[in-house]
Design a protein around this motif. Structure first.
Motif, short mmCIF file in Angstrom:
data_model
loop_
_atom_site.label_atom_id
_atom_site.label_comp_id
_atom_site.label_asym_id
_atom_site.label_seq_id
_atom_site.Cartn_x
_atom_site.Cartn_y
_atom_site.Cartn_z
N ARG A 19 0.86 -1.25 0.04
CA ARG A 19 0.03 0.09 -0.14
C ARG A 19 0.98 1.19 0.10
N GLU A 20 2.05 1.25 1.02
CA GLU A 20 2.93 2.38 0.70
C GLU A 20 3.61 2.53 -0.48
N LEU A 21 3.63 1.45 -1.23
CA LEU A 21 4.30 1.53 -2.59
C LEU A 21 3.54 2.18 -3.49
N ARG A 22 2.03 1.75 -3.54
CA ARG A 22 1.34 2.25 -4.26
C ARG A 22 0.85 3.70 -4.06
N ASP A 23 0.80 4.09 -2.81
CA ASP A 23 0.60 5.74 -2.59
C ASP A 23 1.78 6.31 -3.20
N ARG A 24 3.13 5.92 -3.09
CA ARG A 24 4.18 6.72 -3.83
C ARG A 24 3.83 6.53 -5.19
N THR A 25 3.22 5.56 -5.97
CA THR A 25 3.04 5.63 -7.33
C THR A 25 2.00 6.96 -7.87
N LEU A 27 -0.64 6.07 -8.47
CA LEU A 27 -1.61 5.63 -9.56
C LEU A 27 -2.93 4.88 -9.01
N SER A 28 -4.05 5.03 -9.75
CA SER A 28 -5.25 4.56 -9.44
C SER A 28 -5.01 2.66 -9.83
N LEU A 29 -6.12 1.81 -9.32
CA LEU A 29 -6.09 0.63 -9.64
C LEU A 29 -6.00 0.38 -11.14
N ALA A 30 -6.91 1.18 -11.89
CA ALA A 30 -7.02 0.86 -13.24
C ALA A 30 -5.61 1.34 -14.25
N ALA A 31 -5.14 2.20 -13.38
CA ALA A 31 -3.63 2.72 -14.13
C ALA A 31 -2.81 1.72 -13.88
N LEU A 32 -2.67 1.19 -12.44
CA LEU A 32 -1.76 0.14 -12.14
C LEU A 32 -1.96 -1.13 -13.23
N ALA A 33 -3.07 -1.54 -13.72
CA ALA A 33 -3.54 -2.54 -14.48
C ALA A 33 -2.92 -2.08 -15.79
N GLN A 34 -3.00 -0.94 -16.26
CA GLN A 34 -2.37 -0.73 -17.58
C GLN A 34 -1.03 -0.53 -17.61
N ARG A 35 -0.43 -0.47 -16.41
CA ARG A 35 1.19 -0.39 -16.51
C ARG A 35 1.82 -1.78 -16.21
N THR A 36 1.13 -2.69 -15.72
CA THR A 36 1.51 -3.93 -15.52
C THR A 36 0.73 -4.94 -16.15
N ALA A 60 7.25 -5.29 -9.99
CA ALA A 60 6.51 -4.29 -10.73
C ALA A 60 6.06 -3.07 -9.94
N LEU A 61 5.30 -3.06 -8.64
CA LEU A 61 4.70 -1.94 -7.91
C LEU A 61 6.23 -1.18 -7.54
N ALA A 62 7.41 -1.97 -7.11
CA ALA A 62 8.41 -1.41 -6.46
C ALA A 62 8.97 -0.29 -7.59
#
Length: 250
Positions: A19-25, A27-36, A60-62
């Motif tokens: 969650r901490e890594l996601r906050d640093r990005t 990005l929304s969940l949809a954006a994460l799905a597009q980039r991974t 990938a998240l890191a």
């Protein structure tokens, strides 16, 4: 009434780290799905602790967060290893094959240490090394780079997608029962190459200085159907289609 078992502290720590890594990005969940190579629903399960993430998703998240993946991977290794349940009974491993042997646990610990001390830019965390020309098959090939094995010998291109700056190919070896992603780029540019079948995915990251790295590790699959090959170059993601009906020329 029996209550469901509470999440282990190591699982909670991994989820908090993700969650901490996601906050640093940002990005929304949809954006994460597009980039991974993972769907929006898969990221929801990983970030809420409903389902443990695969190693490649943590990496990938890191990467998207611009963080060193060593800490997250160390937590992932700890959460993935079986531990004693209350009363001293062993907890079955998540693979359903029972507790890991002591040597396997030691190997996992050694992998964590290696990740912490490995030089940055190696590009392929988790990829297994084999002797040049060695033949493997199925699960024995999982995580092996195709160039280090004999699987590239009969490899077929089963699907292709082209971008203005690069081309992504889904490669399949009938003799090894493996598939992988291969990218061809023009010029020196950083790139991430990944292959996915359902929720099983592997990826490799190469720096702009690495002019030879062009493939993901191999994924053990019964056929190329339903396998997706992706590459992200200069922030642009391109993926082949999931259906590989007719083989193209190698």
């Amino acid at each position: 009434m029996r209550q469901p078992p509470a999440a282990a502290p190591s699982d909670e720590q991994l989820t908090a780290c993700l969650r901490e890594l996601r906050d640093r990005t940002g990005l929304s969940l949809a954006a994460l799905a597009q980039r991974t190579p993972y769907s929006k629903s898969a990221w929801h399960r990983y970030l809420t602790g409903i389902k443990p993430p695969p190693r490649s998703a943590v990496e990938a998240l890191a990467r998207l967060a611009g963080a060193d993946p060593a800490r997250a991977l160390a937590l992932w290794e700890t959460a993935s290893a079986p531990g004693p349940a209350q009363g001293g009974a062993p907890v079955p491993a998540r693979t359903g094959r029972g507790p890991l042997p002591a040597l396997t646990v030691l190997a996992a610990v050694a992998a964590v240490v290696a990740a912490l001390v490995a030089p940055s830019g190696s590009g392929v965390p988790g990829a297994r090394a084999v002797m040049a020309g060695q033949r493997c098959h199925g699960r024995a090939c999982q995580g092996v780079l195709p160039g280090a094995s004999a699987c590239a010998g009969d490899a077929q291109t089963r699907s292709t997608v082209a971008d203005a700056d690069y081309t992504v190919r889904l490669r399949y070896s009938p003799s090894c029962g493996t598939a992988w992603s291969q990218v061809r780029v023009s010029g020196a540019v950083a790139r991430e190459v990944s292959v996915r079948a359902g929720e099983d995915a592997l990826s490799a990251t190469y720096s702009a200085d690495d002019v030879r790295g062009d493939t993901s590790p191999m994924l053990a699959v019964p056929s190329p159907r339903g396998v997706e090959a992706c590459a992200e170059v200069a922030g642009k993601l391109a993926c082949t289609g999931l259906d590989a009906d007719a083989a193209q020329q190698p």
